[in-house]
Design a protein around this motif. Structure first.
Motif, PDB file in Angstrom:
ATOM      1  N   GLN A  27       0.820  -1.322   0.046  1.00 38.71           N
ATOM      2  CA  GLN A  27      -0.032   0.034   0.073  1.00 38.71           C
ATOM      3  C   GLN A  27       0.856   1.206   0.094  1.00 38.71           C
ATOM      4  O   GLN A  27       2.232   1.222   0.501  1.00 38.71           O
ATOM      5  CB  GLN A  27      -0.982   0.102   1.170  1.00 38.71           C
ATOM      6  CG  GLN A  27      -1.915  -1.067   1.400  1.00 38.71           C
ATOM      7  CD  GLN A  27      -2.784  -0.920   2.554  1.00 38.71           C
ATOM      8  OE1 GLN A  27      -2.226  -0.443   3.555  1.00 38.71           O
ATOM      9  NE2 GLN A  27      -3.929  -1.351   2.595  1.00 38.71           N
ATOM     10  N   ASP A  28       0.121   2.058  -0.511  1.00 38.92           N
ATOM     11  CA  ASP A  28       0.927   3.659  -0.498  1.00 38.92           C
ATOM     12  C   ASP A  28       1.345   3.929   1.180  1.00 38.92           C
ATOM     13  O   ASP A  28       0.540   3.733   1.972  1.00 38.92           O
ATOM     14  CB  ASP A  28       0.075   4.643  -1.002  1.00 38.92           C
ATOM     15  CG  ASP A  28      -0.014   4.560  -2.465  1.00 38.92           C
ATOM     16  OD1 ASP A  28       0.725   3.818  -2.973  1.00 38.92           O
ATOM     17  OD2 ASP A  28      -0.900   5.113  -3.219  1.00 38.92           O
ATOM     18  N   ALA A  29       2.391   4.863   1.361  1.00 36.29           N
ATOM     19  CA  ALA A  29       2.963   4.947   2.617  1.00 36.29           C
ATOM     20  C   ALA A  29       1.562   5.582   3.297  1.00 36.29           C
ATOM     21  O   ALA A  29       1.559   5.329   4.508  1.00 36.29           O
ATOM     22  CB  ALA A  29       4.252   5.637   2.172  1.00 36.29           C
ATOM     23  N   GLY A  30       1.211   6.581   2.920  1.00 36.85           N
ATOM     24  CA  GLY A  30       0.018   7.275   3.643  1.00 36.85           C
ATOM     25  C   GLY A  30      -1.224   6.566   4.172  1.00 36.85           C
ATOM     26  O   GLY A  30      -1.670   6.875   4.835  1.00 36.85           O
ATOM     27  N   GLN A  31      -1.208   5.346   3.352  1.00 32.19           N
ATOM     28  CA  GLN A  31      -2.503   4.569   4.003  1.00 32.19           C
ATOM     29  C   GLN A  31      -1.842   3.511   4.962  1.00 32.19           C
ATOM     30  O   GLN A  31      -2.709   2.888   5.741  1.00 32.19           O
ATOM     31  CB  GLN A  31      -2.649   3.505   2.610  1.00 32.19           C
ATOM     32  CG  GLN A  31      -3.806   2.463   3.159  1.00 32.19           C
ATOM     33  CD  GLN A  31      -5.136   2.902   3.488  1.00 32.19           C
ATOM     34  OE1 GLN A  31      -5.313   4.079   3.326  1.00 32.19           O
ATOM     35  NE2 GLN A  31      -5.795   2.163   4.281  1.00 32.19           N
ATOM     36  N   LEU A  32      -0.447   3.352   5.233  1.00 26.12           N
ATOM     37  CA  LEU A  32      -0.188   2.371   6.147  1.00 26.12           C
ATOM     38  C   LEU A  32      -0.508   2.518   7.659  1.00 26.12           C
ATOM     39  O   LEU A  32      -0.834   1.653   8.256  1.00 26.12           O
ATOM     40  CB  LEU A  32       1.401   2.319   6.110  1.00 26.12           C
ATOM     41  CG  LEU A  32       2.048   1.781   4.900  1.00 26.12           C
ATOM     42  CD1 LEU A  32       3.507   1.772   4.627  1.00 26.12           C
ATOM     43  CD2 LEU A  32       1.464   0.174   4.424  1.00 26.12           C
ATOM     44  N   PRO A  33      -0.482   3.683   7.948  1.00 29.65           N
ATOM     45  CA  PRO A  33      -0.769   3.962   9.683  1.00 29.65           C
ATOM     46  C   PRO A  33      -2.244   3.731   9.606  1.00 29.65           C
ATOM     47  O   PRO A  33      -2.960   3.047  10.939  1.00 29.65           O
ATOM     48  CB  PRO A  33      -0.792   5.605   9.933  1.00 29.65           C
ATOM     49  CG  PRO A  33       0.039   5.982   8.726  1.00 29.65           C
ATOM     50  CD  PRO A  33       0.154   5.156   7.575  1.00 29.65           C
ATOM     51  N   ARG A  34      -3.389   3.755   8.678  1.00 29.58           N
ATOM     52  CA  ARG A  34      -4.686   3.350   9.131  1.00 29.58           C
ATOM     53  C   ARG A  34      -4.892   1.753   8.745  1.00 29.58           C
ATOM     54  O   ARG A  34      -5.925   1.237   9.474  1.00 29.58           O
ATOM     55  CB  ARG A  34      -5.351   3.868   7.796  1.00 29.58           C
ATOM     56  CG  ARG A  34      -5.688   5.456   7.917  1.00 29.58           C
ATOM     57  CD  ARG A  34      -6.800   6.063   6.925  1.00 29.58           C
ATOM     58  NE  ARG A  34      -6.212   5.863   5.510  1.00 29.58           N
ATOM     59  CZ  ARG A  34      -5.535   6.919   4.856  1.00 29.58           C
ATOM     60  NH1 ARG A  34      -5.188   8.098   5.760  1.00 29.58           N
ATOM     61  NH2 ARG A  34      -5.118   6.849   3.739  1.00 29.58           N
ATOM     62  N   SER A  35      -3.766   1.181   8.183  1.00 35.22           N
ATOM     63  CA  SER A  35      -3.822  -0.337   8.234  1.00 35.22           C
ATOM     64  C   SER A  35      -3.582  -0.875   9.319  1.00 35.22           C
ATOM     65  O   SER A  35      -3.849  -2.203   9.716  1.00 35.22           O
ATOM     66  CB  SER A  35      -2.916  -0.787   7.007  1.00 35.22           C
ATOM     67  OG  SER A  35      -3.231  -0.528   5.817  1.00 35.22           O
ATOM     68  N   VAL A  36      -3.073  -0.152  10.478  1.00 34.43           N
ATOM     69  CA  VAL A  36      -2.763  -0.733  11.879  1.00 34.43           C
ATOM     70  C   VAL A  36      -4.105  -1.244  12.292  1.00 34.43           C
ATOM     71  O   VAL A  36      -4.199  -2.320  13.097  1.00 34.43           O
ATOM     72  CB  VAL A  36      -2.173   0.240  12.637  1.00 34.43           C
ATOM     73  CG1 VAL A  36      -2.095  -0.216  14.041  1.00 34.43           C
ATOM     74  CG2 VAL A  36      -0.825   0.793  12.101  1.00 34.43           C
ATOM     75  N   ASP A  37      -5.261  -0.630  12.026  1.00 35.48           N
ATOM     76  CA  ASP A  37      -6.712  -0.737  12.534  1.00 35.48           C
ATOM     77  C   ASP A  37      -7.120  -1.852  11.248  1.00 35.48           C
ATOM     78  O   ASP A  37      -7.823  -2.997  11.643  1.00 35.48           O
ATOM     79  CB  ASP A  37      -7.376   0.272  12.599  1.00 35.48           C
ATOM     80  CG  ASP A  37      -7.134   1.220  13.941  1.00 35.48           C
ATOM     81  OD1 ASP A  37      -6.628   0.231  14.852  1.00 35.48           O
ATOM     82  OD2 ASP A  37      -6.907   2.369  14.075  1.00 35.48           O
ATOM     83  N   GLN A  38      -7.281  -1.482  10.154  1.00 37.73           N
ATOM     84  CA  GLN A  38      -7.893  -1.847   9.112  1.00 37.73           C
ATOM     85  C   GLN A  38      -7.490  -3.348   8.796  1.00 37.73           C
ATOM     86  O   GLN A  38      -8.203  -4.208   8.510  1.00 37.73           O
ATOM     87  CB  GLN A  38      -7.950  -1.107   7.905  1.00 37.73           C
ATOM     88  CG  GLN A  38      -8.801   0.247   7.975  1.00 37.73           C
ATOM     89  CD  GLN A  38      -8.397   1.080   6.840  1.00 37.73           C
ATOM     90  OE1 GLN A  38      -7.591   0.695   5.925  1.00 37.73           O
ATOM     91  NE2 GLN A  38      -8.937   2.146   7.096  1.00 37.73           N
ATOM     92  N   ILE A  39      -6.364  -3.561   8.808  1.00 40.89           N
ATOM     93  CA  ILE A  39      -5.633  -4.914   8.447  1.00 40.89           C
ATOM     94  C   ILE A  39      -5.398  -5.606   9.492  1.00 40.89           C
ATOM     95  O   ILE A  39      -5.179  -6.908   9.588  1.00 40.89           O
ATOM     96  CB  ILE A  39      -4.502  -4.823   7.527  1.00 40.89           C
ATOM     97  CG1 ILE A  39      -5.228  -4.395   6.384  1.00 40.89           C
ATOM     98  CG2 ILE A  39      -3.472  -6.133   7.378  1.00 40.89           C
ATOM     99  CD1 ILE A  39      -4.042  -4.331   5.098  1.00 40.89           C
ATOM    100  N   GLY A  40      -4.709  -4.923  10.723  1.00 34.19           N
ATOM    101  CA  GLY A  40      -4.208  -5.561  11.995  1.00 34.19           C
ATOM    102  C   GLY A  40      -2.668  -5.532  12.120  1.00 34.19           C
ATOM    103  O   GLY A  40      -2.238  -5.666  13.110  1.00 34.19           O
ATOM    104  N   LEU A  41      -2.048  -5.639  11.158  1.00 33.51           N
ATOM    105  CA  LEU A  41      -0.442  -5.659  11.023  1.00 33.51           C
ATOM    106  C   LEU A  41      -0.101  -4.686  10.076  1.00 33.51           C
ATOM    107  O   LEU A  41      -0.729  -4.648   8.744  1.00 33.51           O
ATOM    108  CB  LEU A  41       0.061  -6.981  10.824  1.00 33.51           C
ATOM    109  CG  LEU A  41       0.276  -7.844  12.008  1.00 33.51           C
ATOM    110  CD1 LEU A  41       0.709  -9.144  11.336  1.00 33.51           C
ATOM    111  CD2 LEU A  41       1.035  -7.350  13.031  1.00 33.51           C
TER     112      LEU A  41
END
Length: 266
Positions: free
Chosen positions: A180-194
């Motif tokens: 994913q784009d770097a800007g999306q990665l912090p949101r993925s902490v919740d959305q994906i879990g890791l």
């Protein structure tokens, strides 16, 4: 008497030359690019005041991605940028046939593995998805962090600066990599879990480096650099950019405002 006259003339020449150089820089507009968040703040608070004391007028341009700052530097819209590491710069130079060079490294926030689903590496379930940044340099960094964490095993002869999935010989948790784009990665902490989040993006999003479940070990290939085009590497501006990073003001700003940022260990 003759020696005294020669001495005074020499002094006047030195003073005149100094004033000439200062006047040349006075009002000279330079533009520095940096990614949003800590590196923009580092340039604004640490480098800009020193450069302005040298006589420059400094404009700082903030970017939200990893592509535009180098393109702007090549096109002459920037005089320098502060956001990339040597891995990224070398990959960019190779792929785009460009000649960007680094002047000096600046303290860097390490990449970190975050999760709001798991509290430790041991809790990670088989087949879990993990979000990673997509560019080759940060993919390499991510796989090295996962290897250090014991979640994957890399080939012994793998090029640690150009890692791909083919260099993984064991994926102990059968992790599924989502790029994913770097800007999306912090949101993925919740959305994906890791999610593997570059330090600057983690801090901008409010993540605490100390809350991660695995931190990157810093290497001189992955610390953030002040970068210019090769044709300007020996310019007076390049020398002054280095001076601004080596200044006492810059060091004080880092100590006060950039907790957790480090220079390379190797």
């Amino acid at each position: 008497m003759r020696n005294i006259v020669l001495f005074l003339v020499s002094c006047l020449v030195v003073i005149g030359l100094s004033l000439f150089l200062l006047n040349e820089k006075e009002g000279e507009i330079i533009t520095i690019g940096a990614t949003s968040g800590p590196y923009t703040d580092m340039v604004n608070n640490g480098m800009k005041p020193e450069l302005e004391n040298m006589g420059y007028t400094v404009e700082v341009v903030e970017y939200s991605d990893y592509i535009q700052p180098n393109n702007a530097l090549i096109n002459g819209h920037l005089d320098a940028n502060v956001y990339q590491n040597k891995w990224f710069m070398d990959n960019f130079n190779d792929s785009e046939n460009e000649n960007l060079v680094s002047l000096i490294e600046v303290p860097t926030a390490p990449m970190a593995l975050y999760s709001n689903k798991y509290n430790s590496l041991d809790e990670i379930e088989q087949g879990s998805e993990i979000a990673l940044p997509p560019d080759p340099a940060n993919v390499s960094r991510s796989f090295k962090v996962l290897d250090d964490a014991g979640l994957i095993t890399l080939k012994e002869d793998a090029d640690l600066f150009r890692l791909t999935e083919s260099d993984i010989i064991e994926n102990k948790k059968d992790l599924k990599f989502i790029f994913q784009d770097a800007g999306q990665l912090p949101r993925s902490v919740d959305q994906i879990g890791l999610s593997m989040v570059p330090g600057s993006y983690a801090i901008v999003s409010g993540l605490d480096l100390n809350d991660s479940i695995q931190l990157e070990k810093m290497h001189n290939q992955i610390t953030t650099l002040v970068v210019v085009d090769e044709e300007n590497k020996d310019s007076q501006l390049a020398k002054d950019l280095i001076k601004s990073v080596e200044s006492e003001n810059f060091k004080e700003v880092i100590e006060e405002d950039f907790d957790g940022f480090v220079l390379s260990e190797e």
